[in-house]
Design a protein around this motif. Structure first.
Motif, PDB file in Angstrom:
ATOM      1  N   UNK A 336       0.881  -1.014   0.321  1.00 38.64           N
ATOM      2  CA  UNK A 336      -0.157   0.087   0.344  1.00 38.64           C
ATOM      3  C   UNK A 336       0.801   1.301  -0.127  1.00 38.64           C
ATOM      4  N   UNK A 337       0.292   2.040  -1.152  1.00 36.18           N
ATOM      5  CA  UNK A 337       1.726   3.411  -1.270  1.00 36.18           C
ATOM      6  C   UNK A 337       0.208   4.720  -0.077  1.00 36.18           C
ATOM      7  N   UNK A 338       1.530   5.489  -0.386  1.00 36.19           N
ATOM      8  CA  UNK A 338       0.648   6.568   0.471  1.00 36.19           C
ATOM      9  C   UNK A 338      -0.440   7.156  -0.458  1.00 36.19           C
ATOM     10  N   UNK A 339      -0.626   7.567  -1.561  1.00 32.20           N
ATOM     11  CA  UNK A 339      -1.345   7.939  -2.058  1.00 32.20           C
ATOM     12  C   UNK A 339      -2.796   6.487  -1.715  1.00 32.20           C
ATOM     13  N   UNK A 340      -1.788   6.073  -1.869  1.00 35.87           N
ATOM     14  CA  UNK A 340      -3.309   5.156  -1.915  1.00 35.87           C
ATOM     15  C   UNK A 340      -4.406   4.722  -0.816  1.00 35.87           C
ATOM     16  N   UNK A 341      -3.139   5.136   0.460  1.00 37.31           N
ATOM     17  CA  UNK A 341      -3.791   5.059   1.694  1.00 37.31           C
ATOM     18  C   UNK A 341      -5.109   6.578   1.823  1.00 37.31           C
ATOM     19  N   UNK A 346      -9.771   9.529   1.525  1.00 36.60           N
ATOM     20  CA  UNK A 346     -10.803  10.354   1.080  1.00 36.60           C
ATOM     21  C   UNK A 346     -12.153   9.944   0.808  1.00 36.60           C
ATOM     22  N   UNK A 347     -11.992   8.720   0.458  1.00 38.18           N
ATOM     23  CA  UNK A 347     -13.586   8.234   0.144  1.00 38.18           C
ATOM     24  C   UNK A 347     -14.200   8.014   1.692  1.00 38.18           C
ATOM     25  N   UNK A 348     -14.096   7.386   2.435  1.00 37.95           N
ATOM     26  CA  UNK A 348     -14.413   7.450   3.875  1.00 37.95           C
ATOM     27  C   UNK A 348     -15.192   9.213   3.914  1.00 37.95           C
ATOM     28  N   UNK A 349     -13.965   9.866   3.582  1.00 41.09           N
ATOM     29  CA  UNK A 349     -15.006  11.505   4.488  1.00 41.09           C
ATOM     30  C   UNK A 349     -15.610  12.608   3.297  1.00 41.09           C
ATOM     31  N   UNK A 350     -14.946  11.912   1.792  1.00 43.35           N
ATOM     32  CA  UNK A 350     -16.170  12.859   1.073  1.00 43.35           C
ATOM     33  C   UNK A 350     -16.300  12.015   0.702  1.00 43.35           C
ATOM     34  N   UNK A 351     -18.118  12.677  -0.049  1.00 46.18           N
ATOM     35  CA  UNK A 351     -19.204  12.296  -0.833  1.00 46.18           C
ATOM     36  C   UNK A 351     -18.581  11.209  -1.980  1.00 46.18           C
ATOM     37  N   UNK A 529      -5.262  -2.841 -11.484  1.00 46.65           N
ATOM     38  CA  UNK A 529      -4.659  -2.516 -10.841  1.00 46.65           C
ATOM     39  C   UNK A 529      -3.358  -2.166 -10.950  1.00 46.65           C
ATOM     40  N   UNK A 530      -2.995  -2.678 -11.825  1.00 50.28           N
ATOM     41  CA  UNK A 530      -1.726  -2.458 -11.681  1.00 50.28           C
ATOM     42  C   UNK A 530      -0.673  -1.266 -12.542  1.00 50.28           C
ATOM     43  N   UNK A 531      -1.984  -1.207 -13.452  1.00 52.60           N
ATOM     44  CA  UNK A 531      -1.888   0.158 -14.297  1.00 52.60           C
ATOM     45  C   UNK A 531      -2.423   1.643 -14.450  1.00 52.60           C
ATOM     46  N   UNK A 532      -3.576   1.560 -13.812  1.00 54.63           N
ATOM     47  CA  UNK A 532      -4.415   2.516 -13.787  1.00 54.63           C
ATOM     48  C   UNK A 532      -4.610   2.314 -12.907  1.00 54.63           C
ATOM     49  N   UNK A 533      -5.467   3.348 -12.061  1.00 55.46           N
ATOM     50  CA  UNK A 533      -5.567   3.976 -10.579  1.00 55.46           C
ATOM     51  C   UNK A 533      -7.268   3.669 -10.785  1.00 55.46           C
ATOM     52  N   UNK A 534      -7.946   3.314  -9.916  1.00 53.74           N
ATOM     53  CA  UNK A 534      -9.052   2.300  -9.876  1.00 53.74           C
ATOM     54  C   UNK A 534      -9.662   2.671  -8.023  1.00 53.74           C
ATOM     55  N   UNK A 535     -11.074   3.073  -7.735  1.00 56.04           N
ATOM     56  CA  UNK A 535     -11.457   3.371  -6.293  1.00 56.04           C
ATOM     57  C   UNK A 535     -12.179   2.675  -6.317  1.00 56.04           C
ATOM     58  N   UNK A 541     -15.545 -11.517  -6.091  1.00 56.01           N
ATOM     59  CA  UNK A 541     -14.894 -12.833  -5.199  1.00 56.01           C
ATOM     60  C   UNK A 541     -13.587 -13.458  -4.101  1.00 56.01           C
ATOM     61  N   UNK A 542     -12.763 -12.361  -5.106  1.00 55.60           N
ATOM     62  CA  UNK A 542     -12.056 -12.697  -3.562  1.00 55.60           C
ATOM     63  C   UNK A 542     -11.384 -10.718  -3.741  1.00 55.60           C
ATOM     64  N   UNK A 543     -11.152 -10.203  -2.356  1.00 57.42           N
ATOM     65  CA  UNK A 543     -10.801  -8.844  -2.082  1.00 57.42           C
ATOM     66  C   UNK A 543     -10.400  -8.328  -2.755  1.00 57.42           C
ATOM     67  N   UNK A 544     -10.374  -7.192  -3.695  1.00 54.78           N
ATOM     68  CA  UNK A 544      -9.603  -6.773  -4.173  1.00 54.78           C
ATOM     69  C   UNK A 544      -8.227  -5.595  -3.107  1.00 54.78           C
ATOM     70  N   UNK A 545      -7.230  -5.452  -3.291  1.00 53.32           N
ATOM     71  CA  UNK A 545      -6.519  -4.407  -2.562  1.00 53.32           C
ATOM     72  C   UNK A 545      -6.771  -3.347  -2.337  1.00 53.32           C
ATOM     73  N   UNK A 546      -5.982  -2.935  -1.365  1.00 53.69           N
ATOM     74  CA  UNK A 546      -6.550  -1.155  -1.185  1.00 53.69           C
ATOM     75  C   UNK A 546      -5.980  -0.427  -1.582  1.00 53.69           C
ATOM     76  N   UNK A 547      -6.469   0.958  -2.519  1.00 53.11           N
ATOM     77  CA  UNK A 547      -8.127   1.456  -1.979  1.00 53.11           C
ATOM     78  C   UNK A 547      -9.263   0.699  -3.022  1.00 53.11           C
ATOM     79  N   UNK A 548      -9.360   0.072  -3.491  1.00 53.80           N
ATOM     80  CA  UNK A 548     -10.366  -0.451  -3.917  1.00 53.80           C
ATOM     81  C   UNK A 548     -11.387  -0.431  -3.420  1.00 53.80           C
ATOM     82  N   UNK A 549     -12.663  -0.135  -3.312  1.00 53.45           N
ATOM     83  CA  UNK A 549     -13.717  -0.473  -2.912  1.00 53.45           C
ATOM     84  C   UNK A 549     -14.292  -1.017  -3.627  1.00 53.45           C
TER      85      UNK A 549
END
Length: 758
Positions: A336-341, A346-351, A529-535, A541-549
């Motif tokens: 997990x990178x700082x910008x991903x955290x 940001x998703x938790x605090x912004x609509x 996930x390794x190529x473009x930003x995804x939120x 069926x398996x947990x995507x790595x953070x920051x993906x919701x």
């Protein structure tokens, strides 16, 4: 000469009747010895002797007559007694026979269920003849009871496996020409795990195990979303169905699944991902939960073994929370990178503002209305797939968005982030369809020429191909398209609308075989996930790595639908998806059968006002709050005032807790939104509360979910809680009956320190 009698003989003769039973007449008529002898015993006259002889003979005659008279009734009575005794004897023998039959039957059952139930491992019993498995707790209480190998012909014998079929550290049993069973055991601290593997040996046998889910076995959780969203799971009913994602309005399961089931008594069932899994719950009027391995023509058409294998693990300990914590993934921080955290926070605090982009003006005006409200933060503008001329074009529709570059720049300056929804579906009307077919980038149709793509329907696309992500040429092609969008329009991130397994072409065939159609979305998400930003992703069926919701499924705008939001959120968090993105406040009004869409039209008005308010109250405490309809659209100052107070509550109270427990989630894998039993696993009342939840372990939320209701029942776990409405302190481990909740209020309770005096 008159004979003389010896006095002793006479006396002796006269004494004989005295030995008989007492008789009244004999005592009255019989003279005594002294009377017969007179005053002088040595002088007897002839008359006296004669009288004595006659008296003696008469006495004997009387005795014989009385004897006969007394003996006849006694004989009759003895005969009756013998008959009664005979009946009693027969009854006794009959009862004794029934007792013997009962004892023999009981001994047979006990022998088969207990004596033949061998303790292969610690806290584990298995009867190989009856195929009954029992798992016990450390105190000896039954946790799991199951019937294994359902459907094996009864005449099939069971034998130890041949040496070349044996496995190290496993018990191997074989039912000839039917199936082979492997049992193994591992122990970790105070947790016992039992590994069960069935190998079918016949094309006519599909391994099937059924677990007792009756009320005495505790409560069950997990799986994901199922039809009617029963919570706990044993309250639902499901016919045998393939365990793949779909739309619960038409299919058995929803958009997010995991092969994980947790029991309140402290046991889990985890099914191997390679198993061609079918599941049933309380089917055929039983209390059974059944797992079956079965190949078919769609879900499990591809398989590594010619015959199906059922492979799962049962783990048990005495505390369900401890067990669940030990089973949760702990690697969420990895890579997990700082910008991903920062993206997570940001998703938790912004609509998230979900917009169907009709044209540039719609997007521009929507963001302007958000700013005009003054109390809502900017957040993420999520554009659905209509930004393209056709799905799969991966270019903006220049007719509707002629100056989108400038519009996006303005939106950025306003503080918003831009998110584009993308799909792996390429419409047959897309400008890219011909190119994708020519380069064989699409999933082909099984049994046909590999150059022919397999087509399906998805949303507004009546005919579309699907990108074959297993083809090495597909990812670079897609990556180039998306990078071009990022460069030209400064897109911040993407949302992956992947559909479900049921949206795949029925006769799909990828270049590299998929384990099942759900395997596709896992490969696609990991590749992207390794190529473009995804939120966010729409299905998993398996947990995507953070920051993906991971998104909740779409919900109709109805009171019935809002009641399923909480059990769905709790289930998703428990099966390993802590970062969830709920649907729009008020529901997805375009869904058929909404309260305000009775004719199933897709052009509908706003959600019902009261429903919107109650939905907004619920969403205030969830990880992400997503809007389609702004509260200002109701032209009602009371709605705006409620939204303003809820926004303040979220920013001051809820968001700090969400961030705190998000960091804990990255460490422990435990969900942010938790069921009450995670606060007090020993409290049976917490196991069945379906309309409350907690944010971490510090805040309990009890929203109103019924139209027109101004009160509800509230349960508080152990501890002392501060009422969020009136500030009073309330003691836990008890119900609050008829708790009053006004329309503009939501019931929530904040945990007080353990040393708080009540």
């Amino acid at each position: 000469m008159i004979p003389r009698y010896d006095i002793g003989s006479a006396v002796s003769l006269q004494r004989v009747p005295l030995q008989a039973p007492p008789r009244r007449k004999s005592r009255v008529m019989q003279p005594s010895v002294n009377e017969k002898m007179g005053n002088d015993a040595t002088e007897l006259s002839g008359a006296q002797s004669a009288n004595s002889t006659i008296t003696s003979v008469n006495s004997i005659s009387s005795l014989l007559k009385e004897k006969l008279q007394l003996s006849l009734p006694q004989a009759l009575r003895s005969s009756a007694r013998r008959q009664n005794a005979d009946y009693r004897l027969r009854a006794f023998v009959g009862i004794l026979f029934l007792c013997v039959v009962f004892l023999v039957g009981f001994a047979h059952i006990y022998y088969n269920q207990h004596v033949l139930q061998r303790a292969y491992f610690d806290k584990f019993r298995f009867n190989k003849n009856e195929r009954v498995m029992t798992v016990y707790s450390s105190t000896g209480a039954e946790i799991i009871a199951a019937r294994l190998g359902e459907g094996i012909p009864p005449e099939t014998g069971v034998y130890p496996c041949l040496p070349h079929h044996q496995r190290q550290d496993s018990v191997c049993l074989e039912w000839l020409q039917q199936t082979r069973l492997y049992l193994a055991h591992t122990k970790r601290e105070d947790m016992h795990c039992y590994h069960v593997t069935w190998q079918s040996l016949s094309p006519y046998y599909n391994p099937k195990d059924c677990f007792d889910w009756s009320s005495k076995r505790g409560h069950w959780y997990g799986a994901g979303q199922i039809q009617n969203m029963a919570y706990p799971l044993e309250r639902g009913r499901l016919e045998l169905s393939p365990f793949i994602t779909g739309d619960v309005r038409r299919h058995s399961f929803g958009n997010v699944l995991k092969r994980y089931f947790l029991n309140s008594k402290g046991a889990t069932i985890l099914v191997d991902p390679e198993t061609p899994l079918y599941v049933s719950i309380n089917a055929n009027r039983t209390n059974d939960f059944c797992l079956q391995a079965k190949h078919d023509a769609f879900a499990y058409i591809n398989h590594l073994t010619p015959l199906p294998q059922l492979n799962y693990t049962i783990c048990a300990t005495d505390n369900m929370k401890t067990l669940h914590s030990s089973m949760a993934e702990k690697s969420l921080w990895d890579g997990l990178k700082p910008d991903e955290l920062h993206a997570v926070h940001s998703l938790l605090s912004e609509p998230v503002w979900q917009i169907s982009p009709i044209n540039e003006a719609a997007i521009y005006n929507y963001t302007e209305d958000v700013i005009a409200l003054g109390f809502l933060r900017q957040g993420h503008v999520l554009l659905s797939e209509e930004w393209q001329p056709s799905p799969g074009d991966f270019v903006l529709d220049e007719d509707r968005f002629p100056s989108m570059e400038e519009t996006i720049n303005i939106i950025h300056r306003r503080g918003f982030r831009i998110v584009f929804s993308i799909q792996p579906f390429i419409s047959t009307e897309s400008v890219n369809f011909k190119d994708a077919v020519a380069n064989r980038l699409l999933i082909s149709e099984r049994g046909s020429d590999p150059r022919i793509p397999a087509l399906t329907r998805y949303k507004q696309s009546n005919s579309a191909g699907v990108l074959d992500i297993t083809n090495n040429k597909t990812l670079p092609w897609l990556q180039a398209k998306l990078e071009s969008l990022i460069m030209k329009y400064h897109v911040d991130s993407f949302y992956l609308d992947l559909g479900t397994a049921q949206d795949m072409p029925h006769y799909y065939k990828c270049e590299q075989p998929l384990t099942n159609p759900d395997h596709y979305k896992t490969i696609f998400t990991r590749s992207i996930l390794g190529t473009i930003p995804v939120i966010g992703v729409s299905s998993a069926i398996s947990r995507p790595r953070a920051p993906v919701f991971v998104s909740l499924p779409p919900f109709a705008s109805s009171w019935k639908a809002i009641k399923t939001v909480i059990p769905t959120v709790l289930s998703y968090g428990m099966i390993g998806y802590p970062f969830i993105m709920p649907g729009a406040v008020g529901g997805d009004v375009a869904l058929p059968m909404s309260d305000n869409n009775p004719d199933n039209d897709f052009e509908v008005d706003l959600p019902d006002k009261e429903l919107y308010i109650r939905w907004l109250q619920l969403s205030t405490f969830l990880p992400v709050i997503r809007f389609t309809h702004l509260p200002s659209k109701y032209s009602d100052e009371s709605v705006l005032e409620i939204a303003k107070r809820l926004t303040t509550l979220r920013q001051k109270t809820v968001t700090p807790l969400l961030k705190k427990y998000a960091n804990e989630t990255l460490d422990t894998g435990l969900p942010i939104i938790r069921p009450l039993w995670m606060l007090d696993p020993a409290d049976p009342a917490c196991h069945v509360v379906v309309d409350e939840f907690s944010v971490g372990e510090e805040l309990i939320v009890a929203p109103v979910l019924y139209s027109g209701s101004r009160q509800r029942e509230v349960y508080l776990p152990a501890g002392v809680w501060r009422d969020g409405i009136d500030g009073s302190l309330r003691k836990g481990s008890r119900w609050i009956h008829n708790y009053r909740v006004a329309e503009d209020k939501i019931a929530y309770f904040v945990k007080m320190p353990d040393n708080t005096r009540f």
